[in-house]
Design a protein around this motif. Structure first.
Motif, PDB file in Angstrom:
ATOM      1  N   GLN A 143      -9.734 -38.659   1.376  1.00 27.66           N
ATOM      2  CA  GLN A 143      -9.159 -38.758   2.723  1.00 27.66           C
ATOM      3  C   GLN A 143      -7.751 -39.361   2.631  1.00 27.66           C
ATOM      4  O   GLN A 143      -6.799 -38.848   3.223  1.00 27.66           O
ATOM      5  CB  GLN A 143     -10.077 -39.654   3.580  1.00 27.66           C
ATOM      6  N   PRO A 183     -17.350 -35.639   5.074  1.00 29.34           N
ATOM      7  CA  PRO A 183     -17.147 -34.868   6.312  1.00 29.34           C
ATOM      8  C   PRO A 183     -16.706 -33.445   5.976  1.00 29.34           C
ATOM      9  O   PRO A 183     -15.785 -33.253   5.188  1.00 29.34           O
ATOM     10  CB  PRO A 183     -16.005 -35.614   7.008  1.00 29.34           C
ATOM     11  N   SER A 201     -14.925 -31.509   7.549  1.00 32.20           N
ATOM     12  CA  SER A 201     -13.507 -31.304   7.849  1.00 32.20           C
ATOM     13  C   SER A 201     -12.645 -31.649   6.648  1.00 32.20           C
ATOM     14  O   SER A 201     -11.637 -30.997   6.372  1.00 32.20           O
ATOM     15  CB  SER A 201     -13.102 -32.179   9.035  1.00 32.20           C
ATOM     16  N   LYS A 257     -12.860 -28.812   4.150  1.00 32.94           N
ATOM     17  CA  LYS A 257     -12.082 -27.655   4.602  1.00 32.94           C
ATOM     18  C   LYS A 257     -10.589 -27.891   4.445  1.00 32.94           C
ATOM     19  O   LYS A 257      -9.848 -27.000   4.014  1.00 32.94           O
ATOM     20  CB  LYS A 257     -12.413 -27.347   6.070  1.00 32.94           C
ATOM     21  N   ASP A 258     -10.150 -29.092   4.800  1.00 33.17           N
ATOM     22  CA  ASP A 258      -8.730 -29.424   4.683  1.00 33.17           C
ATOM     23  C   ASP A 258      -8.252 -29.240   3.259  1.00 33.17           C
ATOM     24  O   ASP A 258      -7.204 -28.659   2.992  1.00 33.17           O
ATOM     25  CB  ASP A 258      -8.497 -30.890   5.090  1.00 33.17           C
ATOM     26  N   GLU A 306      -8.204 -25.477   2.395  1.00 29.67           N
ATOM     27  CA  GLU A 306      -7.235 -24.649   3.115  1.00 29.67           C
ATOM     28  C   GLU A 306      -5.803 -25.067   2.815  1.00 29.67           C
ATOM     29  O   GLU A 306      -4.931 -24.229   2.649  1.00 29.67           O
ATOM     30  CB  GLU A 306      -7.526 -24.692   4.618  1.00 29.67           C
ATOM     31  N   TRP A 357     -20.958 -21.626   3.455  1.00 29.99           N
ATOM     32  CA  TRP A 357     -20.596 -22.933   3.991  1.00 29.99           C
ATOM     33  C   TRP A 357     -21.792 -23.842   4.304  1.00 29.99           C
ATOM     34  O   TRP A 357     -21.814 -25.015   3.894  1.00 29.99           O
ATOM     35  CB  TRP A 357     -19.682 -22.754   5.219  1.00 29.99           C
TER      36      TRP A 357
END
Lengths: 555, 555
Positions: B282, B309, B311, B314-315, B318, B352
């Motif tokens: 993070q 998490p 997210s 994915k971050d 991506e 996923w």
């Protein structure tokens, strides 16, 4: 002080349980020739393995450590036997259907097999042996075949599916000691009787983990593996058990090992990985040249069993974009001994010399080279010695038969337990093994070794030499000296002095043969290897016309 | 019948020998902040490990099974200690420098460490503890640091390099029993004293093999691994030993664990793989958003230690094209428990839901779910139970201290030896684990379980709820019932009945809390987790204003 870890044995039954649950959807596909392929999920294989274990125990009276022989091709039922027989505490004895019938009978009697599972298509091979088999009580016929030859035979005859039907689909696999024998495989030694290697649950489990590391085969359940290497040959290099451990799908060729059906099953079933000896790949290449097929599904293939010609590796990569990985092993090494992945970061040209070696040892295989004087040789890429290995899946003895002690012939095992592989070669400082000779073919001359294979290869590079075999012959002063036997091109007038001169620029002077003989053909074994013991015997009996070109000098 | 395989123990010294010879050219690089990185080949590490073993034995009198503590960052010297201490037959005790000082001293005394290796930069942490340490005879300072605080202390103080100089570069590593303890690591349990897990040579060796399989991390000597996860935290997830087993290069961050230096060392040293807890990633993401750096070298990273998490995963993928792999484990599981590679052949969208689970178990980790009534739950993806595991690198007890028996608290180990993980979750038919709650946070209501985490997550999805914590409180009829404590947005007029109605459409009626309380903030632990034992205590003492919204009904 003590460890606080759980003490869980390494057992084939754990592989069986894992593969049939977590990887229950993975599939073993068996090629059937003209018919549709036979497909079974790992969940089904798990259930059928339980049924088989019940049948063997309850119907055929198989007890712990009893030997159950399998005379079978690579197929789904053989996989069931691979999992059920060790898991129930019995011993899977894979029978090499290429052995001469007399040796096959000897092996079955030596192991005292009580049951034999046999593919129906192999009954013509088994039936004539039955009168000579002293311990076999039951023959279980797997798949279709003409059973008329079994009529009136002493062992009771059963049909595999009939035996399995109505048996429970689960089995309380016993919690065995991990050193319990799990599988038995006899070497097809060219001299003397075959010798039995008894793999333990521990050795199979550890070997599986190694096969599945990225530095070895590195397969996952995204792969489909085609083991062309037979399941009667060192457990198909460990692939069936390794597949069940991580869910790699299996494509089994059954008896369809000819180039055409292999090409067809690869194009149709699209395996990502395959393993076989060089002759299989050679045949496939020729087939594809004649009748092109799409084999782009293959990412990599392992070639082992005997040294692979670099030209074959290059052909495969250039024509079909399939990565060829060289590996070395033997029945006594389970067989994973080395794998020839090159060091990281080299361009293809620089990687090539590493890729044609036998490869590098994994952590669990320790190696040393023992030179002509019995001392350990350095890993410098040039000092030659006999390869000796030690490790968790390396044999430390041979099976002596029921009631007999293990056998440790001193030419096969060092006093401290290391396996003498009988292979001579060198190791680079970073652990790449190059094998050059069989120890028995090396010429021990005055405390030094002369590689017969090197002399042969160099002689055969001469335009007038069709074949050349170099063997050791006794020599009063040097112990042994090389005798060069050559097959000359028809009409050639090349003399021995000229051939000796041809060699002189390429090898050390003391390695040059002084004894020469022209022969019409190099005698060969049934698998086409030079049969040097025939040449040595012929020499000893005075059956060769030998010319002494010059005596060796001490310089 | 018997196996004929060699009996070779699984030892850390075999990993040491292998890595320092066959992979002698592989490199461990330690980041030093402003200075040039420190680089050592595996051959050098092997030689220095031998020197360290000689120093420990001959100069400091370390005997077999003596504990040698390490209070160190991830660096080359710590790797030397990792290899030398177990290989010589002593026990590596990695000290968690994040423990409260009092617990740290307790742990050192409980293990009876005779020697402590400490990074000079960590002396301010160790020095104040020394008066309380009852067994430490020697402190060895590794690397620069202010040693003035050690003046006059009871243990003898040594300098690491001075201790190693002039010692032999080889060591006759003893052939130990593979069940000998090799390393000791204490859990940082939030309740009670820390508990010691003593890994054996066998458990470490098998764990290494698994880490290196393609289905787990699958690294080879073509990789460079950055273990951000500390070497004092479950052996840095086994990566240092696994690296030495296959020659994976190591990039060690030492004490530079902040986002900026991490980004810099990744851009400069170009690791291909990294492993850390979610908070590290993070922080790195935020850093890269502010000051972009090239981290394209990373092929994949493993995230574990706590749930990641989605997210964040994915971050990473991506924005930086780095594959993020979720994994689960704990100190008691060495730690490899599960790895979340999705089933083969799924497109990214379908994969996923598998990738955000904890993952699948490897063959050597057996699992079962035990439900509220003590019975085993099916693997159907919905039946919840406490996860229990069994396997070769799973603890079966805790270290009781010198002279004391192993400790097997019944809330931690089942009668048949399986580890009770304290985690509650579900398993799909194909073996994917999803953890939802800690067992102690689950509400046991009338023989059923209610997930506190699920209720909290759903409550916090209400626009007026800032935070929500649900805890179990005693109930005469149902045993336990959920108490919902909520922090409301300032000025909110939402009532409990409305919140209960909000939940009613989402969870079963019998799971709806009837006891409600508004609080100003959810109490938190030092690492920011909800501290539910504080809430339970506050309720028990009558310190919460509780409204009973409705009594539960039996339907």
């Amino acid at each position: 002080m003590y460890s606080t870890m759980q003490d869980v044995p390494l057992l084939v039954s754990r592989i069986l349980r894992h593969g049939s649950t977590i990887h229950g959807k993975s599939v073993v596909t068996t090629w059937t020739g003209d018919g549709p392929p036979d497909r079974r999920t790992y969940a089904e294989i798990g259930e059928r393995s339980a049924r088989l274990a019940h049948a063997l125990r309850d119907a055929l009276g198989v007890r712990p450590e009893d030997r159950v022989g399998t005379l079978m091709w690579n197929n789904g039922e053989h996989l069931e036997a691979y999992l059920a027989i060790p898991s129930m505490g019995a011993v899977l004895h894979t029978l090499n259907l290429r052995l001469p019938p007399k040796q096959l009978a000897w092996v079955i009697n030596h192991a005292e097999d009580r049951v034999i599972l046999v593919n129906g298509t192999l009954l013509p091979l088994l039936a004539p042996l039955l009168p000579a088999l002293t311990t076999v009580e039951h023959v279980v016929v797997v798949g279709p075949g003409d059973t008329s030859a079994l009529e009136g035979c002493r062992p009771e005859v059963h049909e595999y599916e009939a035996l399995l039907v109505d048996r429970p689909g689960t089995y309380a696999w016993p919690e065995l000691d991990e050193r319990t024998p799990a599988a038995l495989c006899y070497t097809s030694g060219t001299t003397g009787d075959p010798k039995g290697v008894a793999y333990s649950h521990r050795s199979i489990y550890l070997h599986c983990l190694q096969v599945n590391t990225a530095e070895a085969m590195g397969l996952t359940d995204a792969d489909t593996c085609l083991p062309v290497v037979p399941m009667f040959h060192v457990n198909a290099w460990g692939l069936p058990h390794a597949a069940f451990m991580t869910g790699i799908n299996l494509l089994m060729p059954d008896r369809f090992l000819q180039p055409a059906p292999l090409a067809e099953m690869i194009e149709t079933e699209r395996p990502t990985y395959a393993a076989a000896v060089p002759t299989i790949w050679q045949g496939l290449l020729l087939e594809l040249a004649e009748k092109p097929r799409d084999i782009s599904c293959l990412k990599s293939v392992t070639i082992g069993g005997s040294a692979c010609p670099p030209s074959l590796m290059k052909d495969f990569e250039e024509k079909h974009d399939v990565r060829v990985v060289h590996a070395w092993g033997m029945t006594e090494t389970s067989p994973l001994g080395t794998v020839a992945h090159p060091p990281a970061g080299l361009d293809p040209e620089a990687a090539w010399p590493y890729r044609i070696t036998q490869g590098r040892f994994p952590c669990s295989v320790e190696a040393r080279l023992v030179g002509p004087d019995g001392t350990e040789q350095p890993w410098d890429g040039t000092s030659a010695g006999e390869l000796e290995v030690r490790g968790n899946w390396i044999a430390g003895a041979y099976y002596g038969g029921p009631g007999a002690e293990a056998v440790r012939p001193e030419d096969k095992f060092a006093p401290d337990g290391w396996l003498r592989t009988g292979d001579v070669g060198t190791i680079t400082p970073d652990g790449y093994l190059s094998l050059t000779d069989r120890a028995k073919d090396v010429i021990k001359s005055g405390g030094e070794w002369i590689s017969s294979v090197e002399l042969e290869n160099r002689l055969m590079a001469h335009p007038d030499v069709l074949e050349a075999a170099v063997v050791a012959v006794p020599d009063e002063r040097w112990g042994e000296r090389p005798l060069a036997t050559v097959v000359l091109r028809e009409g050639s007038t090349t003399g021995f002095a000229e051939l000796r001169e041809f060699l002189a620029g390429q090898v050390a002077k003391w390695q040059l043969p002084e004894r020469w003989s022209v022969i019409t053909e190099v005698p060969k074994t049934s698998v086409g290897k030079f049969d040097k013991k025939v040449l040595r015997a012929r020499y000893a009996e005075g059956g060769l016309q030998v010319t002494d070109v010059t005596a060796p000098t001490a310089d």
